[in-house]
Design a protein around this motif. Sequence first.
Motif, PDB file in Angstrom:
ATOM      1  N   GLY A  94       0.780  -1.228   0.000  1.00 47.20           N
ATOM      2  CA  GLY A  94       0.000   0.000   0.000  1.00 47.20           C
ATOM      3  C   GLY A  94       0.811   1.277   0.000  1.00 47.20           C
ATOM      4  O   GLY A  94       0.275   2.355   0.231  1.00 47.20           O
ATOM      5  N   ARG A  95       2.104   1.161  -0.318  1.00 52.03           N
ATOM      6  CA  ARG A  95       2.906   2.375  -0.262  1.00 52.03           C
ATOM      7  C   ARG A  95       2.796   3.192  -1.536  1.00 52.03           C
ATOM      8  O   ARG A  95       3.087   4.369  -1.532  1.00 52.03           O
ATOM      9  N   THR A  96       2.426   2.540  -2.625  1.00 57.36           N
ATOM     10  CA  THR A  96       2.355   3.275  -3.881  1.00 57.36           C
ATOM     11  C   THR A  96       0.924   3.343  -4.382  1.00 57.36           C
ATOM     12  O   THR A  96       0.089   2.515  -4.055  1.00 57.36           O
ATOM     13  N   ARG A  97       0.688   4.374  -5.204  1.00 58.55           N
ATOM     14  CA  ARG A  97      -0.661   4.625  -5.654  1.00 58.55           C
ATOM     15  C   ARG A  97      -1.140   3.543  -6.614  1.00 58.55           C
ATOM     16  O   ARG A  97      -2.286   3.120  -6.562  1.00 58.55           O
ATOM     17  N   TRP A  98      -0.245   3.073  -7.494  1.00 58.52           N
ATOM     18  CA  TRP A  98      -0.685   2.095  -8.484  1.00 58.52           C
ATOM     19  C   TRP A  98      -1.100   0.798  -7.805  1.00 58.52           C
ATOM     20  O   TRP A  98      -2.067   0.160  -8.211  1.00 58.52           O
ATOM     21  N   SER A  99      -0.365   0.425  -6.732  1.00 59.03           N
ATOM     22  CA  SER A  99      -0.713  -0.824  -6.056  1.00 59.03           C
ATOM     23  C   SER A  99      -2.057  -0.694  -5.358  1.00 59.03           C
ATOM     24  O   SER A  99      -2.896  -1.595  -5.390  1.00 59.03           O
ATOM     25  N   ARG A 100      -2.288   0.479  -4.747  1.00 61.34           N
ATOM     26  CA  ARG A 100      -3.568   0.677  -4.068  1.00 61.34           C
ATOM     27  C   ARG A 100      -4.714   0.658  -5.087  1.00 61.34           C
ATOM     28  O   ARG A 100      -5.781   0.109  -4.822  1.00 61.34           O
ATOM     29  N   SER A 101      -4.443   1.251  -6.271  1.00 59.05           N
ATOM     30  CA  SER A 101      -5.492   1.286  -7.280  1.00 59.05           C
ATOM     31  C   SER A 101      -5.856  -0.114  -7.753  1.00 59.05           C
ATOM     32  O   SER A 101      -7.038  -0.422  -7.952  1.00 59.05           O
ATOM     33  N   ILE A 102      -4.859  -0.987  -7.915  1.00 57.05           N
ATOM     34  CA  ILE A 102      -5.144  -2.357  -8.350  1.00 57.05           C
ATOM     35  C   ILE A 102      -5.985  -3.076  -7.307  1.00 57.05           C
ATOM     36  O   ILE A 102      -6.999  -3.714  -7.609  1.00 57.05           O
TER      37      ILE A 102
END
Lengths: 208, 96
Positions: A94-102
């Motif tokens: 959850g540190r990056t935006r792309w991972s949270r978006s997925i």
Amino acid sequence: MASSSISNAEANTNQPRETKFEKLTKRGRENQAKEVTKMEKTRWTSDAEQQNYSVKLVEALSQRSHGNSSPAAEVSHVAVRETADRLLAVAAKGRTRWSRSIVMSRLRLKLNPNKHKKQKKPKVAGDMRSKKPVAVAKKIPAVERKVRLLGRLVPGCRKLSFPNLLGEATDYIAALEMQVRAMTVLSGLLTGTESLAPQFDPLGSGRS
Amino acid sequence: MSSRRSRQSSGSSAASSRISDDQIISLVSRLQQLLPEIRNTRSSKVSASKVLQETCNYIRNLNKEVDDLSDRLSQLLATIDSDSAEAAIIRSLIMQ
């Protein structure tokens, strides 16, 4: 002892130099920032991370194929891709935006299986395109176009500011590279064991 | 990411021109180092536009590779899913 150190600090605050406390916290913060950037640079390149990911991927995929009741169960390639992406996003913690978006988009799909994304999008895009005259539309500078393109490629980063987008893209590329490495190793192992399978005698079913 | 968040808040609170050029240059150079294309033809004067272009291409290539690999994995998995002992063996092979 404590009182003497406190009085020391208080005596130093009158002077223009930094107090020891301030120096310590500033250095601590700088070191922390350095460590964060160092960790960000190496987090997708460490062997441990890759092994971790490979193991989780194997478990998730074997669970999925065992879950199917039919003996000739085939895990579809889309399912493999989705599992791999989901595990990659989770590994980012959850540190990056792309991972949270997925992760969020998968959750949304699970909760609303009937809602189709396609219903919402065409309305807005169509209006915007019809309003802009063609001459104005071509004036978008080439760099801006590429930035937009990059924003579309990295999940969840369409409306991100330029520096943030670059940071996200950097992390995304590193993560994808790790994913490719892990899956290559995995398919190599599977190919190896497959060729051994006919001669292989598993411990459970011994044929002596 | 707390350091990044604090940088973000200080950058966006003022006018957008506050995002310093140095920051952008360092980000672009970091991205540049990841791209194999630009690393191989080493020249100091790589334009930002080229970096962006190569980034987009590289991300697309990586995605395609992951797709191909997952295709291959799905085929390979179909052959081994009968025996759970093999999965344990694979797991132990990975951990070495």
